[in-house]
Design a protein around this motif. Structure first.
Motif, PDB file in Angstrom:
ATOM      1  N   THR A  31       0.871  -1.162   0.000  1.00 41.35           N
ATOM      2  CA  THR A  31       0.000   0.000   0.000  1.00 41.35           C
ATOM      3  C   THR A  31       0.913   1.217   0.000  1.00 41.35           C
ATOM      4  O   THR A  31       2.094   1.134   0.379  1.00 41.35           O
ATOM      5  N   GLU A  33       0.772   3.808   1.941  1.00 39.29           N
ATOM      6  CA  GLU A  33       1.141   4.148   3.314  1.00 39.29           C
ATOM      7  C   GLU A  33       2.266   3.266   3.836  1.00 39.29           C
ATOM      8  O   GLU A  33       3.224   3.748   4.434  1.00 39.29           O
ATOM      9  N   ARG A  80      -4.460   8.826  11.360  1.00 45.08           N
ATOM     10  CA  ARG A  80      -5.541   8.329  10.501  1.00 45.08           C
ATOM     11  C   ARG A  80      -5.852   6.860  10.779  1.00 45.08           C
ATOM     12  O   ARG A  80      -7.019   6.463  10.853  1.00 45.08           O
ATOM     13  N   ARG A  81      -4.811   6.059  10.965  1.00 44.29           N
ATOM     14  CA  ARG A  81      -5.012   4.634  11.273  1.00 44.29           C
ATOM     15  C   ARG A  81      -5.697   4.447  12.622  1.00 44.29           C
ATOM     16  O   ARG A  81      -6.563   3.590  12.771  1.00 44.29           O
ATOM     17  N   LEU A  83      -7.724   6.567  14.094  1.00 43.43           N
ATOM     18  CA  LEU A  83      -9.119   6.972  13.946  1.00 43.43           C
ATOM     19  C   LEU A  83      -9.949   5.919  13.210  1.00 43.43           C
ATOM     20  O   LEU A  83     -11.150   5.789  13.468  1.00 43.43           O
ATOM     21  N   GLU A  84      -9.319   5.171  12.309  1.00 37.16           N
ATOM     22  CA  GLU A  84     -10.033   4.081  11.627  1.00 37.16           C
ATOM     23  C   GLU A  84     -10.347   2.936  12.590  1.00 37.16           C
ATOM     24  O   GLU A  84     -11.369   2.279  12.458  1.00 37.16           O
ATOM     25  N   ILE A  85      -9.467   2.701  13.543  1.00 36.49           N
ATOM     26  CA  ILE A  85      -9.644   1.581  14.477  1.00 36.49           C
ATOM     27  C   ILE A  85     -10.681   1.894  15.538  1.00 36.49           C
ATOM     28  O   ILE A  85     -11.446   1.007  15.938  1.00 36.49           O
ATOM     29  N   PRO A  88     -17.065   4.294  16.143  1.00 38.39           N
ATOM     30  CA  PRO A  88     -17.707   5.593  15.909  1.00 38.39           C
ATOM     31  C   PRO A  88     -18.231   6.187  17.206  1.00 38.39           C
ATOM     32  O   PRO A  88     -18.729   5.493  18.077  1.00 38.39           O
TER      33      PRO A  88
END
Length: 92
Positions: A31, A33, A80-81, A83-85, A88
């Motif tokens: 990827t 990243e 960012r990673r 926040l993805e983990i 919500p």
């Protein structure tokens, strides 16, 4: 005029990036990243391994800006990673 140390530095960085790219492709984990992180780690290693002992050439003093930008981008990738983990509603 290029110096042997500068050529050694560039060759080391290119070798690291090509090796990292090949390994990521072989592992099926390529990827943008991950390639950036592997390249940044390699860049930091090459900077340290090729550091002169006595006199710092002018071209090496400019590397600190590249390191700073790389670390900022790395921090953005990590945030960012994270926040993805997170589920919500945790950050909001």
């Amino acid at each position: 005029m290029t110096t042997p140390r500068r050529v050694q530095f560039v060759q080391g960085q290119v070798a690291w990036m090509v090796t990292g790219l090949c390994l990521l492709v072989i592992l099926g984990a390529l990827t943008l990243e991950l390639f950036f992180v592997v390249s940044l780690i390699g860049f930091l290693v090459v900077v340290e391994l090729t550091a002169p002992f006595n006199v710092t050439p002018r071209w090496r003093s400019r590397l600190k800006w590249i390191v700073a930008v790389g670390l900022l981008v790395f921090a953005a990738v990590v945030v960012r990673r994270i926040l993805e983990i997170l589920p919500p509603g945790v950050v909001g």
